[in-house]
Write a protein that holds these residues in place. Structure first.
Motif, PDB file in Angstrom:
ATOM      1  N   ARG A  91       2.602   4.005  11.032  1.00 23.61           N
ATOM      2  CA  ARG A  91       3.450   5.157  10.437  1.00 23.61           C
ATOM      3  C   ARG A  91       3.141   6.424  11.270  1.00 23.61           C
ATOM      4  NH1 ARG A  91       4.776   7.016   5.369  1.00 23.61           N
ATOM      5  NH2 ARG A  91       4.186   9.067   4.962  1.00 23.61           N
ATOM      6  N   GLU A 108       8.671   2.200  10.033  1.00 25.40           N
ATOM      7  CA  GLU A 108       9.716   2.107   9.433  1.00 25.40           C
ATOM      8  C   GLU A 108      11.244   2.149  10.482  1.00 25.40           C
ATOM      9  OE1 GLU A 108       9.555   5.601   7.049  1.00 25.40           O
ATOM     10  OE2 GLU A 108       7.496   5.082   6.118  1.00 25.40           O
ATOM     11  N   HIS A 120       8.442   7.548  11.194  1.00 27.41           N
ATOM     12  CA  HIS A 120       7.574   6.890  10.727  1.00 27.41           C
ATOM     13  C   HIS A 120       7.486   5.325  11.618  1.00 27.41           C
ATOM     14  CE1 HIS A 120       6.817   9.440   7.062  1.00 27.41           C
ATOM     15  NE2 HIS A 120       6.010   9.745   8.021  1.00 27.41           N
ATOM     16  N   HIS A 145      14.371   6.742   6.191  1.00 28.80           N
ATOM     17  CA  HIS A 145      12.977   6.094   6.145  1.00 28.80           C
ATOM     18  C   HIS A 145      13.038   4.790   5.434  1.00 28.80           C
ATOM     19  CE1 HIS A 145      10.402   9.864   7.154  1.00 28.80           C
ATOM     20  NE2 HIS A 145      11.534  10.373   6.964  1.00 28.80           N
ATOM     21  N   GLN A 146      11.978   4.210   5.210  1.00 30.16           N
ATOM     22  CA  GLN A 146      11.637   3.074   4.460  1.00 30.16           C
ATOM     23  C   GLN A 146      10.403   3.157   3.729  1.00 30.16           C
ATOM     24  OE1 GLN A 146      12.338   0.423   7.946  1.00 30.16           O
ATOM     25  NE2 GLN A 146      12.456  -1.063   6.196  1.00 30.16           N
TER      26      GLN A 146
HETATM   27 ZN   LIG Z   1       8.849   7.473   6.118  1.00 29.41          ZN
END
Ligand SMILES: [Zn+2]
Length: 246
Positions: A110, A73, A70, A164-165
């Motif tokens: 994203r 992120e 994403h 991810h975040q």
């Molecule tokens: Zn993500």
């Protein structure tokens, strides 16, 4: 391991830049002693290369780390960058893909440049989703998805960590919970269940876990992890998960 003809592969060790005699001395080439080879596994919608870096030692346990799936992120890619640019890695056959969604990173979004969430586009329980989790016109519609599928089919890693975040935790609702718990302990992150608000449709980890003997897990850092932690502490913690060192 050397990837086959599917991938445009450059053996980094052979890239030696001689200083031409007609030029002023050039700065020394960037030393990356950890890197064995780099491979372009495919291209984004807008034609940006998706690069995988081969680190560690072939013949050992094969592990793949992926970040920036994403585009908004992007912080955890500092972990992968630090491993790539640091000392030689021992005890593990490691590949890293620091920027899986280069168009999203460039745009700060994203999704990819088609507005598709790559983590809903894989052909595992794919569903026609709209909005924040736009899943594309069909499973595997995106070049980034197909690039990763081809890479995973060829590489067949025994373990994948997908960074991810910002949900801050390690997914325990996954195929290999012991692996998940070990990652959470080593990275000092809480164990959590990321249920995607129901069933996870079209995720990369779901596809890999259902099709291959290996195990993939999602790791989420927080909203603003410190760069110092990501570039100095976390790389060592990740290596510790697999009993590797440098
Ligand atoms: Zn993500």
């Amino acid at each position: 391991m050397r990837l086959g003809t599917l991938l445009a592969t450059a053996v980094v060790a052979t890239v030696t830049l001689a200083t031409p005699s007609y030029a002023a001395p050039a700065p020394a080439p960037v030393e990356r002693p950890a890197v064995i080879e780099r491979a372009v596994i495919g291209h984004s919608v807008q034609g940006r290369p998706i690069t995988a870096w081969h680190l560690g030692r072939p013949g050992k346990r094969r592990v793949l780390l992926i970040s920036t799936m994403h585009g908004d992120e992007g912080k955890p890619r500092q972990i992968l960058g630090a491993l790539r640019d640091g000392r030689r890695i021992r005890g593990i056959d490691l590949w890293v893909v620091p920027v899986y969604n280069p168009d999203g990173l460039a745009r700060g979004t994203r999704k990819n440049a088609h507005g598709v969430d790559l983590n809903r586009n894989f052909p595992y329980r794919w569903a026609d989703l709209d909005g924040d989790y736009e899943s594309g016109p069909r499973a595997g519609s995106e070049p980034e998805t197909r690039a990763m599928m081809g890479f995973l089919r060829e590489l067949k890693p025994s373990r994948i960590i997908s960074f991810h975040q910002p949900l801050y935790g390690v997914d325990t609702d996954t195929k290999n919970r012991a692996f998940s718990r070990r990652v959470a302990r080593a990275l000092h992150l809480p164990s959590k269940s990321f249920t995607c608000g129901g069933v996870c449709h079209g995720t990369m980890t779901g596809w890999f876990n259902s099709r291959f003997p290996g195990a993939a897990v999602t790791v989420e850092y927080g909203d603003r992890p410190s760069s110092r932690h990501l570039s100095r502490t976390a790389p060592e913690q990740v290596l510790r998960v697999f009993g590797a060192r440098r």
